[in-house]
Write an enzyme that holds these catalytic residues in place. Structure first.
Site, PDB file in Angstrom:
ATOM      1  N   CYS A 113       0.788  -1.233   0.015  1.00  0.00           N
ATOM      2  CA  CYS A 113      -0.005   0.066  -0.100  1.00  0.00           C
ATOM      3  C   CYS A 113       1.014   1.400  -0.013  1.00  0.00           C
ATOM      4  O   CYS A 113       0.286   2.232  -0.464  1.00  0.00           O
ATOM      5  CB  CYS A 113      -0.870  -0.018   1.303  1.00  0.00           C
ATOM      6  SG  CYS A 113      -1.789  -1.393   1.232  1.00  0.00           S
ATOM      7  N   HIS A 253      -3.209   6.942   3.997  1.00  0.00           N
ATOM      8  CA  HIS A 253      -3.765   5.685   3.285  1.00  0.00           C
ATOM      9  C   HIS A 253      -4.982   5.147   3.687  1.00  0.00           C
ATOM     10  O   HIS A 253      -5.380   5.367   4.943  1.00  0.00           O
ATOM     11  CB  HIS A 253      -2.817   4.587   3.433  1.00  0.00           C
ATOM     12  CG  HIS A 253      -3.271   3.183   3.002  1.00  0.00           C
ATOM     13  ND1 HIS A 253      -3.623   3.226   1.849  1.00  0.00           N
ATOM     14  CD2 HIS A 253      -3.061   1.932   3.677  1.00  0.00           C
ATOM     15  CE1 HIS A 253      -4.050   1.851   1.603  1.00  0.00           C
ATOM     16  NE2 HIS A 253      -3.701   1.147   2.793  1.00  0.00           N
ATOM     17  N   ASN A 283     -10.053  -0.239   1.001  1.00  0.00           N
ATOM     18  CA  ASN A 283      -8.815  -0.174   0.733  1.00  0.00           C
ATOM     19  C   ASN A 283      -8.256  -0.363  -0.584  1.00  0.00           C
ATOM     20  O   ASN A 283      -8.306  -1.745  -0.738  1.00  0.00           O
ATOM     21  CB  ASN A 283      -8.277  -0.934   1.781  1.00  0.00           C
ATOM     22  CG  ASN A 283      -6.446  -0.890   1.813  1.00  0.00           C
ATOM     23  OD1 ASN A 283      -6.078  -0.585   0.849  1.00  0.00           O
ATOM     24  ND2 ASN A 283      -6.060  -1.523   2.895  1.00  0.00           N
TER      25      ASN A 283
HETATM   26  N1  ACO Z   1     -18.113  -9.098  10.050  1.00  0.00           N
HETATM   27  C1  ACO Z   1     -18.509  -9.705  11.308  1.00  0.00           C
HETATM   28  N2  ACO Z   1     -17.694 -10.009  12.147  1.00  0.00           N
HETATM   29  C2  ACO Z   1     -16.580  -9.858  11.665  1.00  0.00           C
HETATM   30  C3  ACO Z   1     -15.899  -9.834  10.543  1.00  0.00           C
HETATM   31  C4  ACO Z   1     -16.868  -9.132   9.834  1.00  0.00           C
HETATM   32  N3  ACO Z   1     -16.341  -8.690   8.507  1.00  0.00           N
HETATM   33  N4  ACO Z   1     -14.563  -9.756  10.776  1.00  0.00           N
HETATM   34  C5  ACO Z   1     -14.225 -10.291  11.762  1.00  0.00           C
HETATM   35  N5  ACO Z   1     -15.212 -10.366  12.521  1.00  0.00           N
HETATM   36  C6  ACO Z   1     -15.532 -10.678  13.919  1.00  0.00           C
HETATM   37  C7  ACO Z   1     -14.241 -11.575  14.318  1.00  0.00           C
HETATM   38  O1  ACO Z   1     -14.504 -12.871  13.923  1.00  0.00           O
HETATM   39  C8  ACO Z   1     -14.169 -11.408  15.684  1.00  0.00           C
HETATM   40  O2  ACO Z   1     -15.220 -12.308  16.404  1.00  0.00           O
HETATM   41  P1  ACO Z   1     -14.857 -13.245  17.507  1.00  0.00           P
HETATM   42  O3  ACO Z   1     -14.679 -12.229  18.587  1.00  0.00           O
HETATM   43  O4  ACO Z   1     -16.054 -14.094  17.847  1.00  0.00           O
HETATM   44  O5  ACO Z   1     -13.677 -14.116  17.260  1.00  0.00           O
HETATM   45  C9  ACO Z   1     -14.937 -10.026  16.122  1.00  0.00           C
HETATM   46  O6  ACO Z   1     -15.459  -9.610  15.017  1.00  0.00           O
HETATM   47  C10 ACO Z   1     -13.590  -9.043  16.224  1.00  0.00           C
HETATM   48  O7  ACO Z   1     -12.648  -9.337  15.230  1.00  0.00           O
HETATM   49  P2  ACO Z   1     -11.434  -8.410  15.486  1.00  0.00           P
HETATM   50  O8  ACO Z   1     -10.368  -8.930  14.333  1.00  0.00           O
HETATM   51  O9  ACO Z   1     -10.758  -8.346  16.790  1.00  0.00           O
HETATM   52  O10 ACO Z   1     -12.026  -7.101  14.963  1.00  0.00           O
HETATM   53  P3  ACO Z   1     -11.154  -5.616  14.948  1.00  0.00           P
HETATM   54  O11 ACO Z   1     -12.046  -4.662  15.605  1.00  0.00           O
HETATM   55  O12 ACO Z   1      -9.709  -5.676  15.336  1.00  0.00           O
HETATM   56  O13 ACO Z   1     -11.368  -5.274  13.251  1.00  0.00           O
HETATM   57  C11 ACO Z   1     -10.154  -5.112  11.362  1.00  0.00           C
HETATM   58  C12 ACO Z   1     -10.732  -5.812  12.286  1.00  0.00           C
HETATM   59  C13 ACO Z   1     -11.134  -4.208  10.813  1.00  0.00           C
HETATM   60  C14 ACO Z   1      -9.459  -5.839  10.497  1.00  0.00           C
HETATM   61  C15 ACO Z   1      -9.186  -4.374  12.200  1.00  0.00           C
HETATM   62  O14 ACO Z   1      -8.292  -5.322  12.724  1.00  0.00           O
HETATM   63  C16 ACO Z   1      -8.347  -3.542  11.034  1.00  0.00           C
HETATM   64  O15 ACO Z   1      -8.640  -2.675  10.460  1.00  0.00           O
HETATM   65  N6  ACO Z   1      -6.806  -3.675  10.867  1.00  0.00           N
HETATM   66  C17 ACO Z   1      -6.085  -3.043   9.901  1.00  0.00           C
HETATM   67  C18 ACO Z   1      -6.325  -3.400   8.701  1.00  0.00           C
HETATM   68  C19 ACO Z   1      -5.653  -2.624   7.702  1.00  0.00           C
HETATM   69  O16 ACO Z   1      -5.663  -1.567   7.704  1.00  0.00           O
HETATM   70  N7  ACO Z   1      -5.347  -3.361   6.721  1.00  0.00           N
HETATM   71  C20 ACO Z   1      -4.678  -2.885   5.638  1.00  0.00           C
HETATM   72  C21 ACO Z   1      -3.307  -3.397   5.603  1.00  0.00           C
HETATM   73  S1  ACO Z   1      -2.196  -2.566   4.600  1.00  0.00           S
HETATM   74  C22 ACO Z   1      -2.700  -2.632   3.213  1.00  0.00           C
HETATM   75  O17 ACO Z   1      -3.250  -1.569   3.004  1.00  0.00           O
HETATM   76  C23 ACO Z   1      -2.816  -3.840   2.273  1.00  0.00           C
END
Ligand code: ACO
Length: 326
Positions: A113, A253, A283
Site C-alpha cells: 500500500c 492511506h 482499501n
Molecule cells: N463481519 C462480522 N464480524 C467480523 C468480521 C466481519 N466482516 N470480521 C471479523 N469479525 C469478527 C471476528 O471473527 C471476531 O469475532 P470473535 O470475537 O467471535 O472471534 C470479532 O469480529 C472481532 O474481530 P477483530 O479482528 O478483533 O476485529 P477488529 O476490531 O480488530 O477489526 C479489522 C478487524 C477491521 C480487520 C481491524 O483489525 C483492522 O482494520 N486492521 C487493520 C487492517 C488494515 O488496515 N489493513 C490494511 C493493511 S495494509 C494494506 O493496505 C494492504
C-alpha cells in the site's frame, strides 16, 4: 536543488459497486459491523475486461491531460502495484506502450500500500537530479482478485482502482519539501499474498488452491499502522522544517477510519484537515492516495501554495510519507 512536485492528477475506478449489503449475502457479516469497525460503506470491483494495467492506463491519461503534458514528454513511468497482470512484462512497460510514451524508462515498484508514496519520492529524485524531466507515477490495484471471498476478516476491506500523478519541475519553494521512507521486514508474515513460494508447497498439505490469496493479521497491522502513520508524518515534517500546524491537508492511506482517527488524535489535528474517502472505495492499496488526491483536487481542496502530507503504511511491513507544497 531543483524544485519538483506534482503537476497533474488523475484516477479511474471501476463502475461496479459492491455495498456492505451485497457482502451480507456472501459472508457472515453486517453493514453495521463493517461501518463501525472500518468506516467502509462500499467498494469498486473490476469487471472482466478491467485489469490493473487497463486502469493504470486510464488514470495515466487523465493525469497527463490534467497536467497538459503530451505522452511524448514523459521520460519515466513508475507503477506501484501488488496485483500486476503478469510477473512480466511490467505494468509500467504496458502503460508506456499504450499511452505512446516512446522515450520513457518504465518499471514497477512492489511496496504494498505504501508503493505510491515510495514512487513519488523516487520520481522526484530522478527529476531533481536531472535523470528525468517528467515522470508518471501510478498506483493501480485489483485486490478483489486476490482476496479470499470466504474470509469475512479481509474480504470486506478491499477494492479496486487506480490513481496517477505527473511529477515535473515546479516554481522554487513549491513541490517536495521532505519525506520519510521505512521498512521492517520482521513484520512480513502479518500481511502477505503468495506468489512463486506457493509453487514449492505440497498442495495437499498447504491447501494451496492455485490462486494467491491475501492473508492479514488485522489486529497487529492496526497497531503498527496507528504508530507509524503519526511517527512518519512527524519525521517528514521535521525534514521539511515544518510543524504539524503548517499543514493544510493530510492524505492518509485509506484503509480504515479508526486507524485514520487514531493517527489524527496522536498528531493533534482535527478531522477537517484529513481527507477521507475510504467509505466509497475501501482499501485500494497503492491506488488509495492518488485516488484521494485527485478527488480532493477536483473538489477544489488542493489550493495553490497549500501544504499537504501523504502518509501510508502497508505490507513489508513498510511506511512512507511526503510533504509537498502544491
Ligand atoms: N463481519 C462480522 N464480524 C467480523 C468480521 C466481519 N466482516 N470480521 C471479523 N469479525 C469478527 C471476528 O471473527 C471476531 O469475532 P470473535 O470475537 O467471535 O472471534 C470479532 O469480529 C472481532 O474481530 P477483530 O479482528 O478483533 O476485529 P477488529 O476490531 O480488530 O477489526 C479489522 C478487524 C477491521 C480487520 C481491524 O483489525 C483492522 O482494520 N486492521 C487493520 C487492517 C488494515 O488496515 N489493513 C490494511 C493493511 S495494509 C494494506 O493496505 C494492504
Amino acid at each position: 536543488m531543483k524544485s519538483v512536485g506534482i503537476v497533474g492528477l488523475g484516477s479511474y475506478v471501476p463502475e461496479r459497486v459492491l455495498t456492505n449489503f451485497d457482502l451480507e449475502k456472501l459472508v457472515d457479516t453486517s453493514d453495521e459491523w463493517i461501518t463501525t469497525r472500518t468506516g467502509i460503506k462500499e467498494r469498486r470491483v473490476a469487471a472482466a475486461h478491467e485489469t490493473t494495467t487497463t486502469m493504470a492506463i486510464e488514470a495515466a491519461k487523465m493525469a497527463l491531460a490534467d497536467a497538459n503534458v503530451p505522452p511524448s514528454e514523459v521520460d519515466l513511468i513508475i507503477v506501484a502495484t501488488v496485483t500486476p497482470d503478469y510477473f512480466f512484462p511490467s505494468t509500467a512497460c504496458q502503460v508506456q506502450h499504450a499511452i505512446g510514451a516512446s522515450k520513457a524508462a518504465a518499471f514497477d515498484l512492489l511496496v504494498g500500500c505504501t508503493g505510491f508514496v515510495y514512487g513519488v519520492v523516487t520520481a522526484c529524485q530522478f527529476v531533481q537530479s536531472g535523470g528525468a524531466n517528467c515522470a508518471l507515477v501510478i498506483g493501480s490495484e485489483t485486490l478483489t482478485r486476490i482476496v479470499d471471498w470466504s474470509d469475512r476478516k479481509t474480504c470486506v476491506l478491499f477494492g479496486d482502482g487506480a490513481g496517477a500523478a505527473v511529477i515535473a519541475p515546479v516554481p522554487e519553494g513549491r513541490g517536495l519539501l521532505g519525506f520519510d521512507l521505512g521498512s521492517d521486514g520482521s513484520g512480513g508474515p502479518l500481511l502477505k499474498a503468495g506468489a512463486l513460494q506457493s509453487c514449492y508447497a505440497n498442495p495437499l498439505e498447504s491447501g494451496f488452491s492455485g490462486r494467491p490469496t491475501l492473508f492479514m493479521n488485522g489486529n497487529e497491522v492496526f497497531k503498527f499502522a496507528v504508530r507509524v502513520m503519526a511517527e512518519s508524518t512527524l519525521a517528514a515534517l521535521q525534514k521539511s522544517g515544518l510543524t504539524i500546524g503548517d499543514v493544510d491537508l493530510i492524505f492518509p492511506h485509506q484503509a480504515n477510519i479508526r486507524i485514520i482517527d487514531a493517527a489524527a488524535r496522536r498528531l493533534g489535528v482535527s478531522m477537517d484537515k484529513i481527507f477521507v474517502n475510504v467509505d466509497k472505495y475501501g482499501n485500494t492499496s497503492a491506488a488509495s492516495i492518488p485516488i484521494a488526491m485527485d478527488e480532493a483536487k477536483r473538489n477544489g481542496l488542493l489550493r495553490e501554495g497549500s501544504v499537504v502530507v501523504a502518509v501510508s503504511f502497508g505490507a513489508g511491513l513498510s511506511w512512507a510519507s511526503f510533504v509537498m507544497r502544491m
